[in-house]
Write a protein that holds these residues in place. Sequence first.
Motif, PDB file in Angstrom:
ATOM      1  N   TYR A  95       0.828  -1.216   0.000  1.00 33.55           N
ATOM      2  CA  TYR A  95       0.000   0.000   0.000  1.00 33.55           C
ATOM      3  C   TYR A  95       0.861   1.264   0.000  1.00 33.55           C
ATOM      4  O   TYR A  95       0.495   2.275  -0.606  1.00 33.55           O
ATOM      5  CB  TYR A  95      -0.918  -0.022   1.213  1.00 33.55           C
TER       6      TYR A  95
ATOM      7  N   ASP B 139     -12.568   3.509  -2.439  1.00 37.82           N
ATOM      8  CA  ASP B 139     -13.255   3.297  -1.171  1.00 37.82           C
ATOM      9  C   ASP B 139     -12.464   2.452  -0.176  1.00 37.82           C
ATOM     10  O   ASP B 139     -12.777   2.448   1.017  1.00 37.82           O
ATOM     11  CB  ASP B 139     -14.614   2.630  -1.421  1.00 37.82           C
ATOM     12  N   SER B 140     -11.480   1.709  -0.672  1.00 34.14           N
ATOM     13  CA  SER B 140     -10.724   0.838   0.226  1.00 34.14           C
ATOM     14  C   SER B 140      -9.285   0.692  -0.264  1.00 34.14           C
ATOM     15  O   SER B 140      -8.984   0.987  -1.428  1.00 34.14           O
ATOM     16  CB  SER B 140     -11.362  -0.551   0.312  1.00 34.14           C
ATOM     17  N   ALA B 141      -8.422   0.208   0.622  1.00 35.91           N
ATOM     18  CA  ALA B 141      -7.017  -0.019   0.250  1.00 35.91           C
ATOM     19  C   ALA B 141      -6.917  -1.080  -0.838  1.00 35.91           C
ATOM     20  O   ALA B 141      -6.121  -0.956  -1.771  1.00 35.91           O
ATOM     21  CB  ALA B 141      -6.216  -0.441   1.484  1.00 35.91           C
TER      22      ALA B 141
ATOM     23  N   GLU C 205      -9.141  -1.858  -3.156  1.00 33.13           N
ATOM     24  CA  GLU C 205      -9.581  -1.301  -4.434  1.00 33.13           C
ATOM     25  C   GLU C 205      -8.509  -0.403  -5.026  1.00 33.13           C
ATOM     26  O   GLU C 205      -8.267  -0.403  -6.240  1.00 33.13           O
ATOM     27  CB  GLU C 205     -10.881  -0.525  -4.238  1.00 33.13           C
TER      28      GLU C 205
ATOM     29  N   LEU D 252      -3.850  -7.570   3.811  1.00 32.88           N
ATOM     30  CA  LEU D 252      -4.992  -6.657   3.876  1.00 32.88           C
ATOM     31  C   LEU D 252      -6.310  -7.393   4.127  1.00 32.88           C
ATOM     32  O   LEU D 252      -7.376  -6.776   4.102  1.00 32.88           O
ATOM     33  CB  LEU D 252      -5.102  -5.861   2.571  1.00 32.88           C
TER      34      LEU D 252
ATOM     35  N   GLU E 205     -10.338  -7.784   1.629  1.00 37.42           N
ATOM     36  CA  GLU E 205     -10.277  -6.812   0.542  1.00 37.42           C
ATOM     37  C   GLU E 205      -8.978  -6.954  -0.243  1.00 37.42           C
ATOM     38  O   GLU E 205      -8.936  -6.729  -1.458  1.00 37.42           O
ATOM     39  CB  GLU E 205     -10.429  -5.384   1.059  1.00 37.42           C
TER      40      GLU E 205
END
Length: 290
Positions: free
Chosen positions: A24, A36-38, A40, A70, A73
């Motif tokens: 990330y 919306d998320s790490a 994604e 993670l 997700e």
Amino acid sequence: MIADKLFKQVEEKGHVCLGLDTDYSYLPAGFAEKFDSAGEAIYNFNKEIIDATWDVVACYKVQIAYYEALGLEGLKAYADTLKYIKEKGSVSIADIKRGDIAKTAEMYAAAHFTGDFEADFVTLNAYMGINDSIEPFLKYVKENDKGIFVLVRTSNKGARDFQFIKDKNGVTLYETVGERLEAMAQENTGKFGFSSIGAVVGATNNEEGASLRNKMKSVFLLIPGYGAQGGKAEDIAVYLINGNGAVVNSSRGILLAYTKEENGHNDFAMCARREAIRMRDDILSHIKEA
């Protein structure tokens, strides 16, 4: 045969295997805020990298640990990345390094050669034995056009703890594993003379590399260690047979190429493309000199 496809990819696009070991923290400033998320964000980062490089790299290696970290997700990002590589017509290597026995190995094979996590190749560890740890994957190699890369001699410093131990005849453990793989590979070669049973061999020592390659002429190689781990383009030629038979992995060197260019974060995918091309051409130039 998947080994034939990889051979053609190398022939047409060069030897670069782009490692999507996407942490990330590798994402450019502000990029993740669009999602919306790490998970994604990581998938979309990977997608842009793939779009920019699919025509200049032979394949992609996706290291599962970065995605497992993670949680759910992350695993979705992992699955989506593998699917997108397939959509682009490229070759995927799931870097999972599994090495268990019996029914557990069968389940690992099913998990990573079918379903949500399906890849073209997987990396394996043979420490618990060829019959136990590797055999369950061979069904998919023979019947489902899949491939394996088994750890033989790696590029990390700790490799010497076990891989270089010699038997009473002076043969190292990694040579023994390599010779067993070659025997298996000879029974499963494609039209270009290479098998979908491959080996992971680090780019660290030319003399050892030449000797090992001489014993493994049917085995396609996955070569880590380029760039960040000290491997150089001039180290690659000894692992090739008539210029083919191996792919060379680079992860951080390509994914973080944008950090070396002014305002690179605004064009990270094209920075990755330029670095992949530079690496490809660097390797090719040394092959021609060899």
